[in-house]
Design a protein around this motif. Structure first.
Motif, PDB file in Angstrom:
ATOM      1  N   VAL A 134     -61.865  29.295   8.100  1.00  0.00           N
ATOM      2  CA  VAL A 134     -62.463  30.091   6.586  1.00  0.00           C
ATOM      3  C   VAL A 134     -63.864  30.259   6.559  1.00  0.00           C
ATOM      4  O   VAL A 134     -64.045  31.177   5.946  1.00  0.00           O
ATOM      5  CB  VAL A 134     -62.047  28.955   5.888  1.00  0.00           C
ATOM      6  CG1 VAL A 134     -62.344  29.262   4.257  1.00  0.00           C
ATOM      7  CG2 VAL A 134     -60.439  28.746   5.666  1.00  0.00           C
ATOM      8  N   GLU A 135     -64.637  29.176   7.408  1.00  0.00           N
ATOM      9  CA  GLU A 135     -66.153  29.700   7.060  1.00  0.00           C
ATOM     10  C   GLU A 135     -66.284  30.925   7.783  1.00  0.00           C
ATOM     11  O   GLU A 135     -67.352  31.573   7.477  1.00  0.00           O
ATOM     12  CB  GLU A 135     -66.798  28.579   8.030  1.00  0.00           C
ATOM     13  CG  GLU A 135     -66.787  27.011   7.241  1.00  0.00           C
ATOM     14  CD  GLU A 135     -67.313  26.113   8.042  1.00  0.00           C
ATOM     15  OE1 GLU A 135     -67.376  26.048   9.287  1.00  0.00           O
ATOM     16  OE2 GLU A 135     -67.641  25.041   7.538  1.00  0.00           O
ATOM     17  N   PRO A 138     -65.440  34.677   5.557  1.00  0.00           N
ATOM     18  CA  PRO A 138     -65.618  34.779   4.091  1.00  0.00           C
ATOM     19  C   PRO A 138     -65.039  35.821   3.317  1.00  0.00           C
ATOM     20  O   PRO A 138     -64.916  37.040   3.889  1.00  0.00           O
ATOM     21  CB  PRO A 138     -66.892  34.984   3.818  1.00  0.00           C
ATOM     22  CG  PRO A 138     -67.494  35.484   4.991  1.00  0.00           C
ATOM     23  CD  PRO A 138     -66.610  35.081   6.215  1.00  0.00           C
ATOM     24  N   GLY A 139     -64.158  35.768   2.170  1.00  0.00           N
ATOM     25  CA  GLY A 139     -63.622  36.619   1.403  1.00  0.00           C
ATOM     26  C   GLY A 139     -62.200  37.044   1.770  1.00  0.00           C
ATOM     27  O   GLY A 139     -61.545  37.967   1.063  1.00  0.00           O
ATOM     28  N   ILE A 167     -59.621  23.868   2.461  1.00  0.00           N
ATOM     29  CA  ILE A 167     -60.092  25.442   2.361  1.00  0.00           C
ATOM     30  C   ILE A 167     -61.020  25.516   1.167  1.00  0.00           C
ATOM     31  O   ILE A 167     -62.103  26.107   1.239  1.00  0.00           O
ATOM     32  CB  ILE A 167     -58.977  25.963   2.162  1.00  0.00           C
ATOM     33  CG1 ILE A 167     -58.233  26.242   3.498  1.00  0.00           C
ATOM     34  CG2 ILE A 167     -59.131  27.587   1.381  1.00  0.00           C
ATOM     35  CD1 ILE A 167     -56.556  26.760   3.300  1.00  0.00           C
ATOM     36  N   GLU A 168     -60.454  24.640   0.059  1.00  0.00           N
ATOM     37  CA  GLU A 168     -61.295  24.800  -1.091  1.00  0.00           C
ATOM     38  C   GLU A 168     -62.774  24.295  -0.939  1.00  0.00           C
ATOM     39  O   GLU A 168     -63.894  24.638  -1.727  1.00  0.00           O
ATOM     40  CB  GLU A 168     -60.744  24.353  -2.446  1.00  0.00           C
ATOM     41  CG  GLU A 168     -59.334  25.019  -2.699  1.00  0.00           C
ATOM     42  CD  GLU A 168     -58.670  24.251  -3.903  1.00  0.00           C
ATOM     43  OE1 GLU A 168     -57.809  25.122  -4.623  1.00  0.00           O
ATOM     44  OE2 GLU A 168     -58.784  23.238  -4.122  1.00  0.00           O
ATOM     45  N   ARG A 171     -64.624  27.399   0.572  1.00  0.00           N
ATOM     46  CA  ARG A 171     -64.611  28.710  -0.147  1.00  0.00           C
ATOM     47  C   ARG A 171     -64.599  28.253  -1.676  1.00  0.00           C
ATOM     48  O   ARG A 171     -63.691  27.931  -2.242  1.00  0.00           O
ATOM     49  CB  ARG A 171     -63.012  29.450   0.201  1.00  0.00           C
ATOM     50  CG  ARG A 171     -63.311  30.139   1.443  1.00  0.00           C
ATOM     51  CD  ARG A 171     -63.651  31.427   1.354  1.00  0.00           C
ATOM     52  NE  ARG A 171     -63.082  32.470   0.150  1.00  0.00           N
ATOM     53  CZ  ARG A 171     -62.187  33.240   0.442  1.00  0.00           C
ATOM     54  NH1 ARG A 171     -61.642  33.054   1.697  1.00  0.00           N
ATOM     55  NH2 ARG A 171     -61.556  34.119  -0.564  1.00  0.00           N
ATOM     56  N   THR A 172     -65.679  28.055  -2.154  1.00  0.00           N
ATOM     57  CA  THR A 172     -66.017  27.710  -3.562  1.00  0.00           C
ATOM     58  C   THR A 172     -65.376  29.005  -4.501  1.00  0.00           C
ATOM     59  O   THR A 172     -65.489  28.608  -5.630  1.00  0.00           O
ATOM     60  CB  THR A 172     -67.493  27.544  -3.809  1.00  0.00           C
ATOM     61  OG1 THR A 172     -68.211  28.683  -3.536  1.00  0.00           O
ATOM     62  CG2 THR A 172     -68.032  26.273  -2.850  1.00  0.00           C
ATOM     63  N   ASP A 173     -65.202  30.069  -3.988  1.00  0.00           N
ATOM     64  CA  ASP A 173     -64.419  31.228  -5.205  1.00  0.00           C
ATOM     65  C   ASP A 173     -63.335  30.751  -5.263  1.00  0.00           C
ATOM     66  O   ASP A 173     -62.822  31.675  -6.120  1.00  0.00           O
ATOM     67  CB  ASP A 173     -64.912  32.733  -4.300  1.00  0.00           C
ATOM     68  CG  ASP A 173     -64.366  32.723  -3.034  1.00  0.00           C
ATOM     69  OD1 ASP A 173     -64.531  31.877  -2.034  1.00  0.00           O
ATOM     70  OD2 ASP A 173     -63.435  33.582  -2.733  1.00  0.00           O
ATOM     71  N   ILE A 174     -62.623  30.088  -4.510  1.00  0.00           N
ATOM     72  CA  ILE A 174     -61.374  29.845  -4.717  1.00  0.00           C
ATOM     73  C   ILE A 174     -60.798  28.640  -5.961  1.00  0.00           C
ATOM     74  O   ILE A 174     -61.625  27.484  -5.474  1.00  0.00           O
ATOM     75  CB  ILE A 174     -60.319  29.440  -3.403  1.00  0.00           C
ATOM     76  CG1 ILE A 174     -60.446  30.573  -2.396  1.00  0.00           C
ATOM     77  CG2 ILE A 174     -58.984  28.959  -3.847  1.00  0.00           C
ATOM     78  CD1 ILE A 174     -59.885  30.306  -1.128  1.00  0.00           C
TER      79      ILE A 174
END
Length: 257
Positions: A134-135, A138-139, A167-168, A171-174
């Motif tokens: 995930v790192e 990104p996106g 994951i969250e 990924r702070t956008d999720i």
């Protein structure tokens, strides 16, 4: 010296597995086992006591650790009793709410307590691999799918929720967990798809799919038998029995053994 353990939920799927593994392990002895409903026959050669006697048995037989796979209400009650008697507490129970987590935290102030949603070393490796993927991507769109036997109560599974939490954390956008899809349901930004399947006697399967940039990456784990979870839980009990009061997780066991 053998580590003496007690087992709760002895007649459940995981309780039976834990007892079967424990009686065959030379470094472990079963101090007692309890179950909420009556069990007429021994399990793995161990007589099963009433769960109503749990605290009395703690006092009388002084196990080094308790291994618990039950439900949130009973698990937090067992944890409180273990705290009162300074007995290490290992639990693989899932479905805890915020109040339950607070109760576990309170118990960990008096005794060593370890909670894990999964005691598979393979799942631990999967969690680390997922975080790295995930790192590195990104996106990318992310979907989490889990499959368990038809008697599994909580959905999604505790392991799936742990993977999503991991994951969250990256990924702070999720910020939106979409559980399945029906009708018109195009994917939106900030979404993670979550799918729970229940069928047969499947011990546990988890997949994390990442897709984007004209490529896909799939990371998955399949448990061939639930005994792997019992082995990990007993590994945790042996390790935790020597630890001071505090809150621990399965990574602590893996990284120290």
């Amino acid at each position: 010296m053998a580590v003496e353990i007690a087992v709760t939920g002895a007649n459940g799927r995981m309780g039976r597995e834990v007892l079967g593994i424990a009686v065959d392990r030379q470094a472990v002895e079963v101090a007692f086992a309890v179950n909420r409903s009556p069990v007429d026959e021994p399990i793995a050669g161990v007589e099963i006591e009433s769960a109503d006697r749990f605290e009395d048995l703690l006092a009388a037989r002084s196990p080094d650790a308790v291994v618990d796979f039950t439900g949130p209400a009973s698990s937090t009650a067992y944890a409180a009793h273990c705290a009162d008697h300074s007995v290490a507490f290992v639990t693989g129970t899932t479905g805890f709410d915020e109040a339950d987590q607070t109760a576990l935290a309170d118990a960990s102030e008096q005794t060593a307590l370890l909670h894990a949603t999964n005691f598979s070393r393979g799942i631990a490796a999967l969690r680390r691999a997922v975080t790295q993927a995930v790192e590195a991507l990104p996106g990318y769109d992310i979907e989490v799918t889990e499959t368990h036997h038809n008697g599994k109560r909580d959905a999604p599974s505790g392991t799936a929720n742990t993977l999503i939490d991991d994951i969250e954390g990256v990924r702070t956008d999720i910020d939106d967990r979409v559980h399945g899809r029906v009708g018109e349901a195009p994917r939106s930004s900030g979404e993670i798809g979550v799918h729970a399947r229940r069928a047969g006697d499947i011990a546990g399967e988890h997949e994390v799919l990442l897709a984007g940039n004209n490529e896909t990456v799939s990371l998955c784990h399949r448990a061939g038998d639930r005994s792997i979870f019992a082995i990990g839980a007993i590994d945790a009990a042996e390790w935790l029995a020597e630890q001071p009061p505090g809150r621990y997780d399965f990574f602590d066991v893996i990284d120290d053994t």
